[in-house]
Design a protein around this motif. Sequence first.
Motif, PDB file in Angstrom:
ATOM      1  N   ARG A 211       0.825  -1.215   0.000  1.00 25.94           N
ATOM      2  CA  ARG A 211       0.000   0.000   0.000  1.00 25.94           C
ATOM      3  C   ARG A 211       0.855   1.260   0.000  1.00 25.94           C
ATOM      4  O   ARG A 211       0.538   2.230  -0.690  1.00 25.94           O
ATOM      5  CB  ARG A 211      -0.936  -0.011   1.207  1.00 25.94           C
ATOM      6  CG  ARG A 211      -1.991  -1.101   1.178  1.00 25.94           C
ATOM      7  CD  ARG A 211      -2.907  -0.941   2.375  1.00 25.94           C
ATOM      8  NE  ARG A 211      -3.687  -2.134   2.642  1.00 25.94           N
ATOM      9  CZ  ARG A 211      -4.488  -2.280   3.695  1.00 25.94           C
ATOM     10  NH1 ARG A 211      -4.605  -1.287   4.561  1.00 25.94           N
ATOM     11  NH2 ARG A 211      -5.157  -3.400   3.878  1.00 25.94           N
ATOM     12  N   ARG A 212       1.941   1.255   0.766  1.00 28.95           N
ATOM     13  CA  ARG A 212       2.807   2.439   0.779  1.00 28.95           C
ATOM     14  C   ARG A 212       3.395   2.683  -0.610  1.00 28.95           C
ATOM     15  O   ARG A 212       3.432   3.828  -1.092  1.00 28.95           O
ATOM     16  CB  ARG A 212       3.932   2.271   1.797  1.00 28.95           C
ATOM     17  CG  ARG A 212       4.936   3.415   1.713  1.00 28.95           C
ATOM     18  CD  ARG A 212       6.006   3.401   2.772  1.00 28.95           C
ATOM     19  NE  ARG A 212       6.885   4.544   2.579  1.00 28.95           N
ATOM     20  CZ  ARG A 212       7.772   4.964   3.469  1.00 28.95           C
ATOM     21  NH1 ARG A 212       7.895   4.334   4.625  1.00 28.95           N
ATOM     22  NH2 ARG A 212       8.543   6.007   3.216  1.00 28.95           N
ATOM     23  N   ALA A 213       3.853   1.618  -1.252  1.00 32.62           N
ATOM     24  CA  ALA A 213       4.423   1.761  -2.593  1.00 32.62           C
ATOM     25  C   ALA A 213       3.383   2.321  -3.565  1.00 32.62           C
ATOM     26  O   ALA A 213       3.695   3.183  -4.403  1.00 32.62           O
ATOM     27  CB  ALA A 213       4.951   0.419  -3.086  1.00 32.62           C
ATOM     28  N   ALA A 214       2.138   1.842  -3.444  1.00 31.90           N
ATOM     29  CA  ALA A 214       1.073   2.333  -4.331  1.00 31.90           C
ATOM     30  C   ALA A 214       0.805   3.810  -4.088  1.00 31.90           C
ATOM     31  O   ALA A 214       0.621   4.587  -5.044  1.00 31.90           O
ATOM     32  CB  ALA A 214      -0.198   1.521  -4.099  1.00 31.90           C
ATOM     33  N   PHE A 215       0.779   4.221  -2.837  1.00 33.94           N
ATOM     34  CA  PHE A 215       0.544   5.631  -2.494  1.00 33.94           C
ATOM     35  C   PHE A 215       1.638   6.519  -3.075  1.00 33.94           C
ATOM     36  O   PHE A 215       1.362   7.517  -3.751  1.00 33.94           O
ATOM     37  CB  PHE A 215       0.494   5.766  -0.968  1.00 33.94           C
ATOM     38  CG  PHE A 215       0.259   7.158  -0.467  1.00 33.94           C
ATOM     39  CD1 PHE A 215      -1.021   7.688  -0.410  1.00 33.94           C
ATOM     40  CD2 PHE A 215       1.321   7.946  -0.049  1.00 33.94           C
ATOM     41  CE1 PHE A 215      -1.243   8.987   0.057  1.00 33.94           C
ATOM     42  CE2 PHE A 215       1.116   9.242   0.421  1.00 33.94           C
ATOM     43  CZ  PHE A 215      -0.170   9.759   0.469  1.00 33.94           C
TER      44      PHE A 215
END
Length: 350
Positions: A211-215
Motif C-alpha cells: 500500500r505504501r508503494a502504491a501511495f
Amino acid sequence: MAGTPPAQGVGRPTIKAVAAAAGVSTAAVSQAVNGTGRISEATRRRVLHAAAELGWSPSASASALRRSRTRTIALVVRRPTDVLGADPHFSELITGLEGELAPRGYGLLLHLVADIAQESALYERLAAEGRIDGAVLTDARADDPRPHLLRELGLPAVLLGAPDSESAVPGIGLGQQDAGVREAVAHLLELGHRRLAYVAGPAELVHTRLRRAAFEDALVEAGLSPVAVRHTDFTEQAAVAVTEELLALPDRPTALVFPNDSMAVCGIGTAQRRGLRVPEDVSVVGYDNLPLGRWLHPRLTTVDQQVQRVGAAAARALLLRCGEDVPPPVLDGRPRLVVRESTGPLPAGF
C-alpha cells in the motif's frame, strides 16, 4: 542424551520435556510419534528413546483426535488485545469464516499471541496434541516462517493476502492492495489536493509495503511527493498521536489516508478536537469499509476490501485442502473506493 524417568509424584512428563531431552522441537516429537513429517530415522529413534526414558506417551484424547478429524480450524492473531478489541476488521473476518465453517460442522479456535515465537510454539503444540485440522494465517510478513512451519507440521493452511515470496501455502483474497490506495489518491487529486500524507501500518507487513508503494507511486506519477509517510501500529493511541503530529506540520497535509477505518475514525476525532472541520479543512480516507464508517458524521470515505467475503473464501479454500467437498472460493474483484462525506475539495488558501 535422554533424561532419566521422573521421580514418583513429580507429575506426568510433557512433550516439551521430551523435546528438550532429545534436542529437537515439539513438532519433531509429534512427527516421530505419529510417523508424519520429514525427519530422519536417527532423529525419530532419538525422540522415541527420550520418550521411553521419560515415560511419556501422547494423551489418549489427543491420540483419538489424530485418528479422526477434529473439525476445528485455528485462527491465531498476533495483535495486542486492545488493538483487536478496537478494530472491527477481525469481527468481520470471523463472521466470514464462521459463515462457511459452522454449517459444515467445523469450529474456529481463536488464539491471541504476542510474537512469532509464541505463535510458532502454539502451532507446534496444537499439532502435537492433534487439536486442529488446519489454520488460517493472518498478516503476511516479509520472510514469513509460518507457511514452512505449517507444512512441516503437516497442517493444511491458507494465508490471508499475498505472500512475501513463493509460499508453502496459498494466499487468499486481500489481493491487489495497490488498487484501492491508487483509487483513493486519484480521488483526492481530482478534488484538488496536492499535500497528502499516508499513515502506514507496521513496516514488516506485506500489505503495508504494497500500500505504501502504491501511495507513493501514484503521487510520483502525478508529479508530486507525499507530505509525510508515518509507520505506526494499529492502536487508537498511535492513530491520535500520528494525526496530531501530521496536523502540526508547518505545511500540514490537506488530506490523510489511513490503513484502516478504526484509525481513520480516530483521525477525524483528533482533527475536530484541533478545531478543524472534516472535510472542509482536511479530508480523511480509511480502509476496510467497516459498518462503523457509515454512521459517522461525516460518513467515512474508505476502501472496500470485502472482509467478510475474504473470510468466506479463505474458509472454503482451507476446507478444500482438508479434503471437504465444497464450492471453490469466489471473490468479487479488487478493492474499490467508496466515496462518502469525509473527503471534499481542496480548502481555500491552499
